[in-house]
Design a protein around this motif. Structure first.
Motif, PDB file in Angstrom:
ATOM      1  N   ILE A  68       0.845  -1.214  -0.086  1.00 43.55           N
ATOM      2  CA  ILE A  68       0.026   0.001  -0.095  1.00 43.55           C
ATOM      3  C   ILE A  68       1.023   1.153   0.080  1.00 43.55           C
ATOM      4  O   ILE A  68       0.774   2.250  -0.495  1.00 43.55           O
ATOM      5  CB  ILE A  68      -0.801   0.039   1.223  1.00 43.55           C
ATOM      6  N   PHE A  69       1.972   1.060   0.870  1.00 42.45           N
ATOM      7  CA  PHE A  69       2.613   2.391   0.885  1.00 42.45           C
ATOM      8  C   PHE A  69       3.292   2.787  -0.462  1.00 42.45           C
ATOM      9  O   PHE A  69       3.463   3.625  -0.989  1.00 42.45           O
ATOM     10  CB  PHE A  69       4.106   2.045   1.872  1.00 42.45           C
ATOM     11  N   PHE A  70       3.977   1.654  -1.226  1.00 40.66           N
ATOM     12  CA  PHE A  70       4.409   1.839  -2.527  1.00 40.66           C
ATOM     13  C   PHE A  70       3.424   2.384  -3.528  1.00 40.66           C
ATOM     14  O   PHE A  70       3.731   2.994  -4.443  1.00 40.66           O
ATOM     15  CB  PHE A  70       5.025   0.557  -3.212  1.00 40.66           C
ATOM     16  N   TYR A  71       2.165   1.709  -3.423  1.00 44.83           N
ATOM     17  CA  TYR A  71       1.163   2.209  -4.231  1.00 44.83           C
ATOM     18  C   TYR A  71       0.715   3.681  -3.973  1.00 44.83           C
ATOM     19  O   TYR A  71       0.525   4.479  -5.246  1.00 44.83           O
ATOM     20  CB  TYR A  71      -0.184   1.233  -3.852  1.00 44.83           C
ATOM     21  N   PHE A  72       0.880   4.160  -2.858  1.00 45.99           N
ATOM     22  CA  PHE A  72       0.526   5.677  -2.625  1.00 45.99           C
ATOM     23  C   PHE A  72       1.687   6.669  -3.191  1.00 45.99           C
ATOM     24  O   PHE A  72       1.388   7.696  -3.490  1.00 45.99           O
ATOM     25  CB  PHE A  72       0.281   5.803  -1.213  1.00 45.99           C
ATOM     26  N   ILE A  73       2.721   5.962  -3.079  1.00 48.14           N
ATOM     27  CA  ILE A  73       3.901   6.783  -3.540  1.00 48.14           C
ATOM     28  C   ILE A  73       3.968   6.782  -4.884  1.00 48.14           C
ATOM     29  O   ILE A  73       4.340   8.012  -5.659  1.00 48.14           O
ATOM     30  CB  ILE A  73       5.299   5.930  -2.983  1.00 48.14           C
ATOM     31  N   GLY A  74       3.437   5.673  -5.768  1.00 49.33           N
ATOM     32  CA  GLY A  74       3.388   5.599  -7.129  1.00 49.33           C
ATOM     33  C   GLY A  74       2.270   6.814  -7.621  1.00 49.33           C
ATOM     34  O   GLY A  74       2.238   7.638  -8.399  1.00 49.33           O
ATOM     35  N   MET A  75       1.232   6.829  -6.805  1.00 46.76           N
ATOM     36  CA  MET A  75       0.114   7.467  -7.118  1.00 46.76           C
ATOM     37  C   MET A  75       0.573   9.074  -6.781  1.00 46.76           C
ATOM     38  O   MET A  75       0.199   9.941  -7.650  1.00 46.76           O
ATOM     39  CB  MET A  75      -1.084   7.208  -6.094  1.00 46.76           C
ATOM     40  N   GLY A  78       2.505  10.421  -9.702  1.00 45.70           N
ATOM     41  CA  GLY A  78       1.615  10.506 -11.022  1.00 45.70           C
ATOM     42  C   GLY A  78       2.059   9.128 -11.869  1.00 45.70           C
ATOM     43  O   GLY A  78       1.824   9.396 -13.217  1.00 45.70           O
ATOM     44  N   ASP A  79       2.399   8.179 -11.244  1.00 44.54           N
ATOM     45  CA  ASP A  79       2.880   7.054 -12.096  1.00 44.54           C
ATOM     46  C   ASP A  79       1.631   6.047 -12.727  1.00 44.54           C
ATOM     47  O   ASP A  79       1.739   5.642 -13.722  1.00 44.54           O
ATOM     48  CB  ASP A  79       3.557   6.053 -11.260  1.00 44.54           C
ATOM     49  N   PHE A  80       0.334   6.442 -12.295  1.00 45.94           N
ATOM     50  CA  PHE A  80      -0.793   5.775 -12.703  1.00 45.94           C
ATOM     51  C   PHE A  80      -1.691   6.672 -13.616  1.00 45.94           C
ATOM     52  O   PHE A  80      -2.496   6.170 -14.124  1.00 45.94           O
ATOM     53  CB  PHE A  80      -1.573   5.376 -11.538  1.00 45.94           C
ATOM     54  N   ASP A  81      -1.152   7.835 -13.966  1.00 51.48           N
ATOM     55  CA  ASP A  81      -1.814   8.795 -14.840  1.00 51.48           C
ATOM     56  C   ASP A  81      -1.766   8.329 -16.186  1.00 51.48           C
ATOM     57  O   ASP A  81      -0.645   8.161 -16.904  1.00 51.48           O
ATOM     58  CB  ASP A  81      -1.344  10.261 -14.830  1.00 51.48           C
ATOM     59  N   THR A  82      -2.869   8.233 -16.949  1.00 50.13           N
ATOM     60  CA  THR A  82      -2.958   7.569 -18.229  1.00 50.13           C
ATOM     61  C   THR A  82      -2.329   8.440 -19.150  1.00 50.13           C
ATOM     62  O   THR A  82      -1.821   8.119 -20.305  1.00 50.13           O
ATOM     63  CB  THR A  82      -4.439   7.400 -18.838  1.00 50.13           C
ATOM     64  N   VAL A  95       4.778  -1.067 -11.980  1.00 52.31           N
ATOM     65  CA  VAL A  95       3.902  -1.211 -11.088  1.00 52.31           C
ATOM     66  C   VAL A  95       2.762  -0.306 -11.340  1.00 52.31           C
ATOM     67  O   VAL A  95       2.777   1.023 -11.249  1.00 52.31           O
ATOM     68  CB  VAL A  95       4.252  -0.786  -9.681  1.00 52.31           C
ATOM     69  N   GLU A  96       1.371  -0.481 -11.859  1.00 47.73           N
ATOM     70  CA  GLU A  96       0.361   0.197 -12.562  1.00 47.73           C
ATOM     71  C   GLU A  96      -0.737  -0.118 -11.492  1.00 47.73           C
ATOM     72  O   GLU A  96      -1.990   0.734 -11.930  1.00 47.73           O
ATOM     73  CB  GLU A  96       0.361  -0.168 -13.846  1.00 47.73           C
ATOM     74  N   SER A  97      -0.768  -1.058 -10.625  1.00 43.94           N
ATOM     75  CA  SER A  97      -1.848  -0.969  -9.628  1.00 43.94           C
ATOM     76  C   SER A  97      -1.657  -1.506  -8.495  1.00 43.94           C
ATOM     77  O   SER A  97      -0.511  -1.889  -8.057  1.00 43.94           O
ATOM     78  CB  SER A  97      -2.910  -2.210 -10.499  1.00 43.94           C
ATOM     79  N   LEU A  98      -2.519  -1.848  -7.514  1.00 43.70           N
ATOM     80  CA  LEU A  98      -2.245  -2.142  -6.208  1.00 43.70           C
ATOM     81  C   LEU A  98      -1.917  -3.601  -6.054  1.00 43.70           C
ATOM     82  O   LEU A  98      -1.154  -4.004  -5.327  1.00 43.70           O
ATOM     83  CB  LEU A  98      -3.715  -2.173  -5.126  1.00 43.70           C
ATOM     84  N   THR A  99      -2.293  -4.290  -6.941  1.00 45.09           N
ATOM     85  CA  THR A  99      -1.862  -5.709  -7.392  1.00 45.09           C
ATOM     86  C   THR A  99      -0.261  -5.682  -7.473  1.00 45.09           C
ATOM     87  O   THR A  99       0.466  -6.725  -6.926  1.00 45.09           O
ATOM     88  CB  THR A  99      -2.651  -6.448  -8.103  1.00 45.09           C
TER      89      THR A  99
END
Length: 333
Positions: A68-75, A78-82, A95-99
């Motif tokens: 979860i920490f890595f997911y919020f860091i990526g969020m 802006g790593d998940f912006d299309t 890493v493009e999702s929580l999974t």
């Protein structure tokens, strides 16, 4: 003729025959806090089903929490912006999702390192989080694994292979009236430096008139002429001399039927194979003490020049031939 009568109510026991504690601890303020202060003992004393659950959940929860920490860091990066441009550098590549963040956390903590997901040099926060994960989870894994192994190495199971006679007997030994019990080692591995002690629990009234429900008195047991025995390889009979110094002084066959006490027996020994100490316990109440009886022989010789211990006779008793006890041996009469 006096007959042996069973008491209508079952006598309470402080320790069961198999050595378990029967005392219930209740209404203790801050019990959870006390258990958390000594977290090591609490974890070691856990039942196996809770320990296995803790062992598995420690890994799964740390993988998920740091994922979860890595997911919020990526969020936040802006790593998940299309609409991210091609020059954008992700904190954690691929890493493009929580999974994906969970899988990266799992790979990092278990040092799998497939090489598909990795941290870039442009994200110090992700690097710091990875270092913190490896340090924190390493300490947690050491603690849980150590508690797991400590429970496996405890000599509790070894104590279960020490057998006590179901009943104690009172007869004469070397001209003295003695209470005797029999102890045996069920394994071939030796138990050395064995020492057997006893505690007598009974109600008592002090000289000041204060009545205590449970009063403890020491009961010394001997084997031959010593309190210690070198090793426990054959079934041994320990005895306590009932004299004027004994807490059982004045005990007779008639008074034994009406007494209310519990005799706690504790055997402390050292395991030869591991040098660890083990302790086995049992208890006897008046209904389990036979007056004017003695244990039947349990050790026999075989034709091939070996000794045989027949446990079919381990708990068997027989009436003594001592004429001084025949008058009190009401069951025999």
């Amino acid at each position: 003729m006096v007959k042996r009568k069973a008491k209508k109510e079952v006598q309470r026991r402080i320790v069961s025959k198999d050595g378990h504690n029967n005392v219930l601890i209740d209404n203790v303020e801050g019990m959870v806090k006390l258990y958390l202060h000594d977290i090591w003992t609490t974890v070691v004393d856990m039942k196996w089903r809770y320990k296995l659950t803790l062992f598995a959940s420690t890994f799964v929860m740390t993988w998920f929490i740091f994922g979860i920490f890595f997911y919020f860091i990526g969020m936040g990066n802006g790593d998940f912006d299309t609409g991210a441009n091609s020059t954008h550098i992700s904190c954690v590549t691929n890493v493009e999702s929580l999974t994906g963040a969970f899988l990266f956390s799992l790979e990092s903590q278990t040092t799998i390192g497939y090489g598909f997901r990795y941290i870039s040099e442009e994200c110090p926060l992700a690097i710091f989080t990875l270092v913190a994960q490896l340090v924190i989870t390493g300490l947690a894994e050491i603690f849980v694994t150590g508690a797991f192994l400590a429970k496996l190495a405890r000599p509790k199971k070894r104590a279960e292979t020490i057998k006590f006679s179901q009943e104690a007997v009172i007869c004469r030994h070397q001209g003295k009236l003695c209470l005797m019990i029999r102890v045996a080692n069920m394994r071939k591995s030796l138990l050395i430096q064995c020492q057997l002690t006893g505690k007598l629990f009974q109600s008592n009234v002090t000289e000041e008139g204060e009545q205590t429900q449970i009063h403890q008195s020491s009961v010394d047991f001997y084997m031959d002429s010593s309190g210690d025995c070198p090793f426990l390889i054959l079934p041994l009979t320990f005895y306590h001399v009932i004299d004027e110094k004994s807490p059982l002084a004045g005990l007779t066959a008639e008074s034994l039927l009406n007494r209310n006490f519990e005799l706690l027996i504790t055997l402390n020994a050292t395991m030869e194979s591991t040098a660890a100490t083990c302790q086995s316990r049992t208890s006897y109440i008046p209904q389990e003490i036979r007056w004017g009886y003695e244990f039947k022989p349990v050790l026999f010789s075989s034709p091939n020049c070996r000794y045989v211990v027949d446990f079919n006779f381990f708990d068997k008793v027989q009436a003594t031939n001592d004429p001084t006890l025949l008058g009190n041996n009401t069951e025999k009469l």
